[in-house]
Structure formats: C-alpha cells, structure tokens
Design an enzyme around this catalytic site. Structure first.
Site, PDB file in Angstrom:
ATOM      1  N   ASP A  13     -22.058  47.496  60.835  1.00  0.00           N
ATOM      2  CA  ASP A  13     -22.932  46.930  61.764  1.00  0.00           C
ATOM      3  C   ASP A  13     -22.875  46.502  62.929  1.00  0.00           C
ATOM      4  OD1 ASP A  13     -24.718  46.777  59.153  1.00  0.00           O
ATOM      5  OD2 ASP A  13     -23.253  45.012  58.831  1.00  0.00           O
ATOM      6  N   GLY A  15     -23.599  48.746  65.526  1.00  0.00           N
ATOM      7  CA  GLY A  15     -24.354  49.289  66.566  1.00  0.00           C
ATOM      8  C   GLY A  15     -24.208  50.738  66.749  1.00  0.00           C
ATOM      9  N   LYS A  16     -23.683  51.395  65.683  1.00  0.00           N
ATOM     10  CA  LYS A  16     -23.505  52.766  66.112  1.00  0.00           C
ATOM     11  C   LYS A  16     -24.569  53.515  66.183  1.00  0.00           C
ATOM     12  CE  LYS A  16     -21.009  52.479  62.030  1.00  0.00           C
ATOM     13  NZ  LYS A  16     -20.660  50.927  61.805  1.00  0.00           N
ATOM     14  N   GLY A  40     -26.752  51.590  57.629  1.00  0.00           N
ATOM     15  CA  GLY A  40     -28.154  51.646  58.124  1.00  0.00           C
ATOM     16  C   GLY A  40     -28.044  51.544  59.579  1.00  0.00           C
ATOM     17  N   HIS A  41     -28.203  52.768  60.080  1.00  0.00           N
ATOM     18  CA  HIS A  41     -28.049  52.792  61.579  1.00  0.00           C
ATOM     19  C   HIS A  41     -29.421  52.470  62.434  1.00  0.00           C
ATOM     20  CE1 HIS A  41     -24.205  55.342  61.171  1.00  0.00           C
ATOM     21  NE2 HIS A  41     -24.042  54.021  60.526  1.00  0.00           N
ATOM     22  N   GLN A 222     -20.141  52.359  58.411  1.00  0.00           N
ATOM     23  CA  GLN A 222     -19.434  51.203  58.084  1.00  0.00           C
ATOM     24  C   GLN A 222     -18.412  51.028  59.387  1.00  0.00           C
ATOM     25  OE1 GLN A 222     -19.385  53.371  55.207  1.00  0.00           O
ATOM     26  NE2 GLN A 222     -21.475  52.510  54.749  1.00  0.00           N
ATOM     27  N   GLY A 300     -31.105  43.564  53.963  1.00  0.00           N
ATOM     28  CA  GLY A 300     -31.667  42.428  54.457  1.00  0.00           C
ATOM     29  C   GLY A 300     -30.917  40.946  54.337  1.00  0.00           C
ATOM     30  N   ARG A 303     -26.020  38.168  57.512  1.00  0.00           N
ATOM     31  CA  ARG A 303     -24.729  38.601  57.844  1.00  0.00           C
ATOM     32  C   ARG A 303     -24.089  37.234  58.353  1.00  0.00           C
ATOM     33  NH1 ARG A 303     -26.709  43.257  61.790  1.00  0.00           N
ATOM     34  NH2 ARG A 303     -27.050  44.777  60.324  1.00  0.00           N
ATOM     35  N   GLY A 411     -28.602  44.705  74.786  1.00  0.00           N
ATOM     36  CA  GLY A 411     -29.852  44.499  74.048  1.00  0.00           C
ATOM     37  C   GLY A 411     -29.976  45.894  73.119  1.00  0.00           C
TER      38      GLY A 411
HETATM   39  P1  IMP Z   1     -20.537  49.583  49.095  1.00  0.00           P
HETATM   40  O1  IMP Z   1     -20.151  50.399  50.058  1.00  0.00           O
HETATM   41  O2  IMP Z   1     -22.157  49.580  48.806  1.00  0.00           O
HETATM   42  O3  IMP Z   1     -20.133  49.599  47.639  1.00  0.00           O
HETATM   43  O4  IMP Z   1     -20.249  48.031  49.565  1.00  0.00           O
HETATM   44  C1  IMP Z   1     -18.880  47.522  49.722  1.00  0.00           C
HETATM   45  C2  IMP Z   1     -18.919  46.453  50.796  1.00  0.00           C
HETATM   46  O5  IMP Z   1     -19.001  47.249  51.963  1.00  0.00           O
HETATM   47  C3  IMP Z   1     -19.840  45.425  50.639  1.00  0.00           C
HETATM   48  O6  IMP Z   1     -19.122  44.095  51.197  1.00  0.00           O
HETATM   49  C4  IMP Z   1     -20.995  45.881  51.770  1.00  0.00           C
HETATM   50  O7  IMP Z   1     -21.769  44.856  52.032  1.00  0.00           O
HETATM   51  C5  IMP Z   1     -20.043  46.592  52.951  1.00  0.00           C
HETATM   52  N1  IMP Z   1     -20.742  47.753  53.312  1.00  0.00           N
HETATM   53  C6  IMP Z   1     -21.277  48.792  52.901  1.00  0.00           C
HETATM   54  N2  IMP Z   1     -22.106  49.604  53.823  1.00  0.00           N
HETATM   55  C7  IMP Z   1     -21.922  48.838  54.971  1.00  0.00           C
HETATM   56  C8  IMP Z   1     -22.616  48.965  56.249  1.00  0.00           C
HETATM   57  O8  IMP Z   1     -23.078  50.047  56.553  1.00  0.00           O
HETATM   58  N3  IMP Z   1     -22.554  47.941  57.092  1.00  0.00           N
HETATM   59  C9  IMP Z   1     -21.925  46.764  56.693  1.00  0.00           C
HETATM   60  N4  IMP Z   1     -21.302  46.325  55.480  1.00  0.00           N
HETATM   61  C10 IMP Z   1     -21.445  47.478  54.657  1.00  0.00           C
END
Ligand code: IMP
Length: 425
Positions: A13, A15-16, A40-41, A222, A300, A303, A411
């Site tokens: 998260d 901001g990629k 989620g980009h 991630q 949602g 964080r 921003g």
């Molecule tokens: P999973 O990859 O969905 O199995 O999640 C494993 C861990 O990585 C959890 O703590 C998720 O919240 C975190 N996680 C997975 N994808 C993202 C992402 O795109 N952004 C932030 N955290 C992520």
C-alpha cells in the site's frame, strides 16, 4: 535495454499504482510479476479514482503493452470484473493486455481453502485478504496448479474437476461448510473473458522487447516486508515481492535488471496481523489514518499506522538493491508538530539495527529521533521550494539508507508528484 523494477519497500500500500501510472508514459511495456487480486493499485486522474487488482497500472496508456506475468495468480472472477469496469471507462484492454500462459489460476475452491485455513488458525490468523492467494501458490509449488495456458486446451474442464475434487477433500478435513455453485458460475464466466485475450510466452515477449530497445517496467505488488522469504514470516504473502521476484515472475535474467525503484510512505502502515515495531495505537496513529485515508483498497480494512522505521527500510533497500527511492504521502504528515523516525531498536537489552529473525514474537522497543513538522500545505509547493523541515526529513532518510529520493508524492492525483532537483527517474 534493461528492465526497470518498481516495488514497495514496506508492508504494501505504498502507492505503487499511482507512481507506475505517472512514470508509465516513458515505457513501452509494463509487466506485473507477482501477487494477484490481494493487491489494490489505486490510480487517480481527471477526478477519477480507479483500483486495479491484477491488471498492470499502464492500462490507461494506449501505447503500452501490459503484461500479466507468469508469477501472478489470476482469479477469472476478479479479472472479468476489472475488464468490465475498464471497458465502461472506454479502455479497450484486448488490444494491449497480454497474459502469460504460465500464470496460475485461482480456483473458487482456493478462496474457500483460504477462508478455511484462516479460520482454523484462530488468534494466530495471518489476516489474509482471503482472495485464495496462498492456496493457489501452494498448488503451484505442489505441482498441482492450473495455468492460463490450460484454459485453451480441450481437457481443461477435466483438469479443473480433478483439482476441485482434491480441494473438496481438504475442505472436508477442515470441516468447512461451503456453497460452490454460484462462485463456479461466475468463475466460468470469467474463463470466457480470459479466452478472448492473447495468452503469450511472456518471458519471450519481455526479452524480445528489451532486445529490440523497448523500455520495460516491472511492477511489483504488496511490499518487501511481506515477502515470503524475507518478510515477517509467517505474517507474509505467498510470493517473492522483492526484486528477485521480477526475475522469476517474468523470466528476466538478473543481468537485465536496470533501475530498482523502491517506494515507501513517509510513515508506515500495515494491514492484517503481524509485527509492526513502530505502530501507533493512539490518537497520533488515528490522525495519520484519517489524514491518509488508510483503509485497504482491496478489503476496506483500517490500516495500522506508525512512524517511519529506518532499520526495516534499510533492510528492504538491501534485499532489493534499490537504486532510487520514491517517497509517498508526505502531505499526510503536514498536520503534525513533531514527526518521529525510528533509527534502531532495543532488543533483549541490546541496541540492534535490523529486524531480528524472530520478529513475530520478539519484544522490540523502537528508539526515535524527533523532527519538527513542516506544517505546510504541500499541494502548493514545487520541487525546488520544499519546506526546509521536509527537506531535512528526506535528507536524513537518504543518509540512513544511502540511496537518493528521486520523487516525492504530495497527493493522490497524477499531478501531485514532484521530481527532486537533479535526481530524475
Ligand atoms: P494474502 O496475500 O491475501 O494471503 O495476505 C497475507 C498478508 O499480506 C495479510 O496480512 C494481508 O493483509 C497482506 N497483504 C496482501 N496483499 C496486500 C496488499 O496488496 N497490500 C497490503 N497488504 C497486503
């Protein structure tokens, strides 16, 4: 040519999506190399906010070939939803989106297995996004998985049924009650959408592109602290989120890696469970969450927020070989009088400069330096008139991790992006 890599240095998260979208125009190819619909980009431009999960962030630029690499896991349901949403916005994906034949599929039963596994863990749960990511990668490494290339073959349904029957046995072991029909109907509708796209040998496509002097950007998902090998195991995702993941997830030889651009926020966030040494469980953390709208773009969930963590950042810079840094969301800290940076930790009575092996169970005390806040509306500043306090904050980080900060984002919009004088990406 060499491929540039852009990846997150914290817990995701960072901001990629925004930065890929900003720097994309100078690339011919943008390729995602790992992760899946857990990502989620978020992109914001012309007053529009759009979240991408599987599709690379270059999709809004017509001249760019967007590749979903072999390292990505694809859920046809999410893929179809994304394509439908983009088509509504007038983006013709068919022309410039290509999928690796070797990318693995997330089956409906992978989602169910994710949920069953998480609920069986009770308090120890990872806080997974429950998108079926872990079980899909388990089938990949267990050599049971279904790949995009299989979708185009006549025995696809037979292979699907065989894998699902295995999954059903596992779900029984978990004593997990489920309803599959509705999910399956949607899934096969997604497969129909995938069939309309070109499945390619993306490793050949990407290497040919480089050999023909095309510019390639590898887009990570991630963050490095969620890497399966180097993250805070077991509270990690199931893929290699670090730069090496771009090699295995796209078929890029290590000698073909150019710039490694590492993105971090001016503070830290984490969603889901797991260690977070500089976490703020107080009004300051709440203030950052509110100012930064820190809620997961996929789930949602709120964080968790905390101060900048230099030992963690330095570690991420090291394992990725970062050559340029990009600092996001400096504007979110503008309301603070004092901003802290953790320079090291105290652990078992000793000063340590990196996260210990047993970080998930270790009791660490972060040690901070205070910085005066910049208390300036950053939407009005330009790269050459940054407030002195912000410049001071950035220079401290650069000195600590020994890499220059090339871009500062102030921003969410494309336009709110400053290139620092003399340091161009
Ligand atoms: P999973 O990859 O969905 O199995 O999640 C494993 C861990 O990585 C959890 O703590 C998720 O919240 C975190 N996680 C997975 N994808 C993202 C992402 O795109 N952004 C932030 N955290 C992520």
């Amino acid at each position: 040519m060499k491929a540039d890599v852009l990846l997150g240095l914290q817990w995701g998260d960072e901001g990629k999506g925004k930065i890929v979208d900003v720097i994309a125009p100078k690339y011919d190819v943008v390729a995602r190399f790992q992760g899946g619909p857990n990502a989620g980009h978020t992109l914001e431009f012309n007053g529009l906010k759009h979240v991408l999960h599987i599709i690379p962030s270059g999709i809004f630029h017509e001249h760019i070939a967007n590749i979903v690499g072999n390292g990505v896991v694809i859920d046809p349901i999410v893929f179809k939803e994304e394509i439908d949403a983009l088509e509504k916005l007038g983006v013709n994906c068919i022309k410039h989106l290509f999928i690796s034949k070797r990318a693995h599929l997330i089956l409906p039963t992978h989602r169910l297995l994710d949920a069953a596994s998480e609920s069986s863990k009770g308090k120890e749960k990872i806080g997974s996004t429950l998108r079926g990511i872990g079980p899909a990668y388990m089938d990949k490494t267990g050599r049971n998985g279904l790949r995009i290339g299989d979708v185009f073959q006549s025995d696809f349904k037979k292979k699907y049924d065989f894998l699902v029957s295995k999954h059903k046995q596992l779900l029984e072991l978990y004593d997990y009650k489920f309803e599959l029909k509705e999910l399956e109907d949607k899934w096969f509708a997604g497969i129909e959408t995938i069939l309309k796209f070109q499945a390619i040998d993306s490793e050949i496509y990407v290497n040919d592109a480089l050999n023909n002097n095309k510019t390639v950007l590898a887009e990570g998902a991630q963050g490095s602290l969620l890497d399966i090998d180097f993250g805070s195991y077991p509270f990690v995702t199931s893929s290699n989120t670090i730069c090496a993941g771009a090699c295995t997830g796209l078929g890029l030889p290590p000698t073909k890696i150019g710039e490694v651009m590492g993105i971090f926020k001016a503070y830290c966030t984490r969603v889901g469970s797991g260690p977070f040494p500089t976490e703020l469980n107080d009004a300051t953390g709440e203030g950052i969450r509110k100012a930064g709208n820190e809620f997961g773009s996929t789930t949602g969930r709120p964080r968790r927020c905390g101060w900048m963590d230099i030992p963690a950042l330095r570690y991420a810079v090291m394992v990725n070989g970062v050559s340029k840094l990009i600092m996001m969301k400096a504007d979110v800290l503008s309301h603070l009088d004092t901003i802290k940076i953790c320079t090291h930790y105290m652990y078992e009575g000793k000063k340590i400069n990196s996260l210990p092996y047993d970080v998930a169970n270790a009791s660490l005390t972060p040690v901070y330096i205070d910085f005066p806040g910049w208390k300036t509306d950053l939407r009005k500043v330009t790269a050459d008139n940054l407030p002195a306090a912000l410049e001071n904050y950035i220079q401290f980080i650069e000195k600590e991790v020994n890499v220059p900060v090339s871009i500062i984002s102030v921003g969410p919009d494309r336009t709110q992006t400053l290139e620092r004088a003399g340091i161009m990406v």
